[in-house]
Design an enzyme around this catalytic site. Structure first.
Site, PDB file in Angstrom:
ATOM      1  N   LYS A 172       0.867  -1.183   0.000  1.00 52.84           N
ATOM      2  CA  LYS A 172       0.000   0.000   0.000  1.00 52.84           C
ATOM      3  C   LYS A 172       0.902   1.231   0.000  1.00 52.84           C
ATOM      4  O   LYS A 172       2.017   1.191   0.544  1.00 52.84           O
ATOM      5  CB  LYS A 172      -0.856  -0.046   1.280  1.00 52.84           C
ATOM      6  CG  LYS A 172      -1.664   1.197   1.572  1.00 52.84           C
ATOM      7  CD  LYS A 172      -2.964   1.185   0.815  1.00 52.84           C
ATOM      8  CE  LYS A 172      -3.634   2.560   0.825  1.00 52.84           C
ATOM      9  NZ  LYS A 172      -4.520   2.751  -0.332  1.00 52.84           N
ATOM     10  N   LYS A 216       5.033   5.732 -10.823  1.00 56.14           N
ATOM     11  CA  LYS A 216       3.693   5.290 -11.224  1.00 56.14           C
ATOM     12  C   LYS A 216       2.886   6.446 -11.796  1.00 56.14           C
ATOM     13  O   LYS A 216       2.689   7.464 -11.132  1.00 56.14           O
ATOM     14  CB  LYS A 216       2.963   4.669 -10.036  1.00 56.14           C
ATOM     15  CG  LYS A 216       1.636   4.025 -10.438  1.00 56.14           C
ATOM     16  CD  LYS A 216       1.124   3.130  -9.356  1.00 56.14           C
ATOM     17  CE  LYS A 216      -0.199   2.498  -9.714  1.00 56.14           C
ATOM     18  NZ  LYS A 216      -0.710   1.657  -8.634  1.00 56.14           N
ATOM     19  N   CYS A 251      -2.347   9.258  -7.392  1.00 55.66           N
ATOM     20  CA  CYS A 251      -3.642   8.794  -6.879  1.00 55.66           C
ATOM     21  C   CYS A 251      -4.707   9.851  -7.204  1.00 55.66           C
ATOM     22  O   CYS A 251      -4.581  10.997  -6.797  1.00 55.66           O
ATOM     23  CB  CYS A 251      -3.547   8.590  -5.369  1.00 55.66           C
ATOM     24  SG  CYS A 251      -5.097   8.084  -4.660  1.00 55.66           S
ATOM     25  N   LEU A 278      -5.758   7.105   0.531  1.00 57.09           N
ATOM     26  CA  LEU A 278      -4.394   6.812   1.000  1.00 57.09           C
ATOM     27  C   LEU A 278      -4.301   6.588   2.516  1.00 57.09           C
ATOM     28  O   LEU A 278      -3.362   7.037   3.170  1.00 57.09           O
ATOM     29  CB  LEU A 278      -3.424   7.927   0.553  1.00 57.09           C
ATOM     30  CG  LEU A 278      -3.222   8.040  -0.959  1.00 57.09           C
ATOM     31  CD1 LEU A 278      -2.365   9.264  -1.306  1.00 57.09           C
ATOM     32  CD2 LEU A 278      -2.598   6.789  -1.550  1.00 57.09           C
ATOM     33  N   ILE A 281      -0.995   1.630 -15.201  1.00 55.59           N
ATOM     34  CA  ILE A 281      -1.518   2.932 -14.806  1.00 55.59           C
ATOM     35  C   ILE A 281      -2.117   2.881 -13.397  1.00 55.59           C
ATOM     36  O   ILE A 281      -2.451   1.807 -12.910  1.00 55.59           O
ATOM     37  CB  ILE A 281      -2.650   3.392 -15.782  1.00 55.59           C
ATOM     38  CG1 ILE A 281      -3.760   2.337 -15.840  1.00 55.59           C
ATOM     39  CG2 ILE A 281      -2.111   3.700 -17.145  1.00 55.59           C
ATOM     40  CD1 ILE A 281      -4.974   2.702 -16.690  1.00 55.59           C
ATOM     41  N   ASN A 301       4.175   6.685  -5.826  1.00 54.66           N
ATOM     42  CA  ASN A 301       2.800   6.947  -6.232  1.00 54.66           C
ATOM     43  C   ASN A 301       2.690   8.450  -6.479  1.00 54.66           C
ATOM     44  O   ASN A 301       2.594   9.244  -5.540  1.00 54.66           O
ATOM     45  CB  ASN A 301       1.840   6.484  -5.128  1.00 54.66           C
ATOM     46  CG  ASN A 301       0.386   6.727  -5.495  1.00 54.66           C
ATOM     47  OD1 ASN A 301       0.097   7.302  -6.548  1.00 54.66           O
ATOM     48  ND2 ASN A 301      -0.524   6.301  -4.634  1.00 54.66           N
TER      49      ASN A 301
HETATM   50  C1  LIG Z   1      -8.954  -0.152  -3.160  1.00 52.23           C
HETATM   51  C2  LIG Z   1      -7.770   0.322  -3.953  1.00 52.23           C
HETATM   52  C3  LIG Z   1      -6.719   0.961  -3.319  1.00 52.23           C
HETATM   53  C4  LIG Z   1      -5.622   1.401  -4.051  1.00 52.23           C
HETATM   54  N1  LIG Z   1      -4.570   2.012  -3.394  1.00 52.23           N
HETATM   55  C5  LIG Z   1      -3.474   2.381  -4.093  1.00 52.23           C
HETATM   56  C6  LIG Z   1      -2.349   2.947  -3.424  1.00 52.23           C
HETATM   57  O1  LIG Z   1      -2.298   3.077  -2.195  1.00 52.23           O
HETATM   58  N2  LIG Z   1      -1.284   3.330  -4.189  1.00 52.23           N
HETATM   59  C7  LIG Z   1      -1.247   3.176  -5.557  1.00 52.23           C
HETATM   60  O2  LIG Z   1      -0.245   3.522  -6.194  1.00 52.23           O
HETATM   61  N3  LIG Z   1      -2.298   2.620  -6.217  1.00 52.23           N
HETATM   62  C8  LIG Z   1      -3.392   2.222  -5.522  1.00 52.23           C
HETATM   63  N4  LIG Z   1      -4.447   1.644  -6.183  1.00 52.23           N
HETATM   64  C9  LIG Z   1      -4.363   1.477  -7.645  1.00 52.23           C
HETATM   65  C10 LIG Z   1      -3.873   0.074  -8.040  1.00 52.23           C
HETATM   66  O3  LIG Z   1      -2.566  -0.175  -7.568  1.00 52.23           O
HETATM   67  C11 LIG Z   1      -3.870  -0.083  -9.579  1.00 52.23           C
HETATM   68  O4  LIG Z   1      -3.002   0.859 -10.173  1.00 52.23           O
HETATM   69  C12 LIG Z   1      -5.268   0.097 -10.179  1.00 52.23           C
HETATM   70  O5  LIG Z   1      -6.258  -0.409  -9.326  1.00 52.23           O
HETATM   71  C13 LIG Z   1      -5.405  -0.553 -11.539  1.00 52.23           C
HETATM   72  O6  LIG Z   1      -5.142  -1.932 -11.471  1.00 52.23           O
HETATM   73  P1  LIG Z   1      -6.313  -3.057 -11.287  1.00 52.23           P
HETATM   74  O7  LIG Z   1      -7.368  -2.745 -12.295  1.00 52.23           O
HETATM   75  O8  LIG Z   1      -5.605  -4.367 -11.519  1.00 52.23           O
HETATM   76  O9  LIG Z   1      -6.810  -2.910  -9.884  1.00 52.23           O
HETATM   77  C14 LIG Z   1      -5.571   1.199  -5.468  1.00 52.23           C
HETATM   78  C15 LIG Z   1      -6.635   0.543  -6.096  1.00 52.23           C
HETATM   79  C16 LIG Z   1      -7.724   0.091  -5.371  1.00 52.23           C
HETATM   80  C17 LIG Z   1      -8.839  -0.618  -6.092  1.00 52.23           C
END
Ligand SMILES: Cc1cc2nc3c(=O)[nH]c(=O)nc-3n(C[C@H](O)[C@H](O)[C@H](O)COP(=O)(O)O)c2cc1C
Length: 289
Positions: A34, A150, A117, A62, A176, A114
């Site tokens: 995270k 990222k 976000c 976050l 992404i 990150n």
């Molecule tokens: C509930 C949730 C929390 C997330 N928290 C973070 C985070 O703390 N930092 C980050 O860089 N991306 C975060 N993401 C984004 C994911 O790492 C990823 O980039 C995004 O969900 C697309 O991938 P996916 O479709 O496989 O989930 C989060 C996504 C979700 C669904």
């Protein structure tokens, strides 16, 4: 660390050492934590999650325990020999350097920044090539490990942002993050999420992620780590063909941790049938046809 294989994406199950270890045991080749900041952070008011069109919209905000409290979680993974990428964020260049200076002492295999976000104050960094350069440069100067940047598909010129990150010394691009999105409750006639706006993930963003990976791969020299909507082995193949050296999986885990093994066995079969001996032979070939 080698930029290959299928990793846990940041923010999904990446909060405690023991859960991250379970994801690794289920087949993830590396774990991205995270995103962790300088101090503990509660996140946004609920609701923080909703579903939409086969995907998820989150506005978690976050939530994290702060970098100092995260040492033990990383050491669970390190002790088990699991490759771990520490994801961090900072509200300023100075703050992110403070976070990585502390985080670096936990010996992560790499650090993921990150910068993107879509529902927090840091959303704008990866919209701006100069700001992205400053963040990446400062972190690269502070630590002696690989640094991944990222990016967000919400920036219209993400290729320039990627080039800036590369110039600043990033070792790879992660593309992404989630796509800015919202839903409205038609009975209450107001936004569903507490924060109103959130980030869409899962299957609906897959074609957007493929486009971004493809564009970045064809404009940059450094490896691209693909993430966004990957749910099946066919998605993973497509992501490799677009240019991803490694792939992260997030939302698909909501249907179970077996996704990593399903992806890996599907890819093994595909490569065998198509006459390849290693996945590296198919990375980015869609851009050459
Ligand atoms: C509930 C949730 C929390 C997330 N928290 C973070 C985070 O703390 N930092 C980050 O860089 N991306 C975060 N993401 C984004 C994911 O790492 C990823 O980039 C995004 O969900 C697309 O991938 P996916 O479709 O496989 O989930 C989060 C996504 C979700 C669904």
């Amino acid at each position: 660390m080698k930029i290959e294989g299928y990793w846990l994406a940041s923010g999904i199950l990446g909060v405690t050492g023991s859960i991250m270890q379970r994801v690794s045991e289920a087949g993830a080749d590396a774990i991205v934590t995270k995103s962790i900041g300088r101090t503990p952070r509660k996140g946004h008011a609920g609701p923080i999650l909703t579903t939409s069109h086969g995907g998820v919209i989150n506005a978690v905000g976050l939530t994290n325990p702060g970098i100092e409290a995260f040492a033990d979680e990383i050491s669970v993974l390190k002790d088990a020999g699991i490759p771990v990428i520490l994801s961090v964020f900072g509200l300023s260049v100075r703050e992110i350097v403070e976070v990585v200076n502390i985080g670096y002492t936990f010996h992560p295999d790499a650090i993921e920044l990150n910068l993107s976000c879509p529902h927090a104050e840091i959303a704008q960094i990866a919209h701006n090539p100069e700001l992205t350069y400053e963040y990446v440069r400062a972190v690269k100067k502070a630590v002696d490990c690989q640094v991944f940047a990222k990016l967000t598909p919400n920036a219209s010129d993400y290729v320039s942002v990627g080039k800036s990150a590369e110039k600043a010394g990033a070792d790879a691009i992660v593309a992404i993050n989630t796509v800015r999105a919202m839903r409205i409750d038609i009975q209450q006639q107001r936004p569903v999420l507490g924060n109103k706006v959130g980030g869409l993930s899962g299957p609906p963003i897959f074609p957007i992620a493929v486009r971004c990976v493809y564009d970045l791969y064809n404009a940059l020299e450094i490896p691209i780590i693909g993430v966004g909507g990957v749910t099946t082995w066919k998605d993973a193949i497509e992501m490799h063909l677009a240019g991803a050296s490694a792939i992260q999986v997030g939302t698909a885990l909501l249907n179970g941790m077996q996704v990593f093994e399903e992806i890996k066995s599907g890819i093994r079969e595909y490569l065998k049938e198509m006459g390849y001996s290693h996945v590296s032979e198919i990375i980015g070939i869609a851009g050459r046809k």
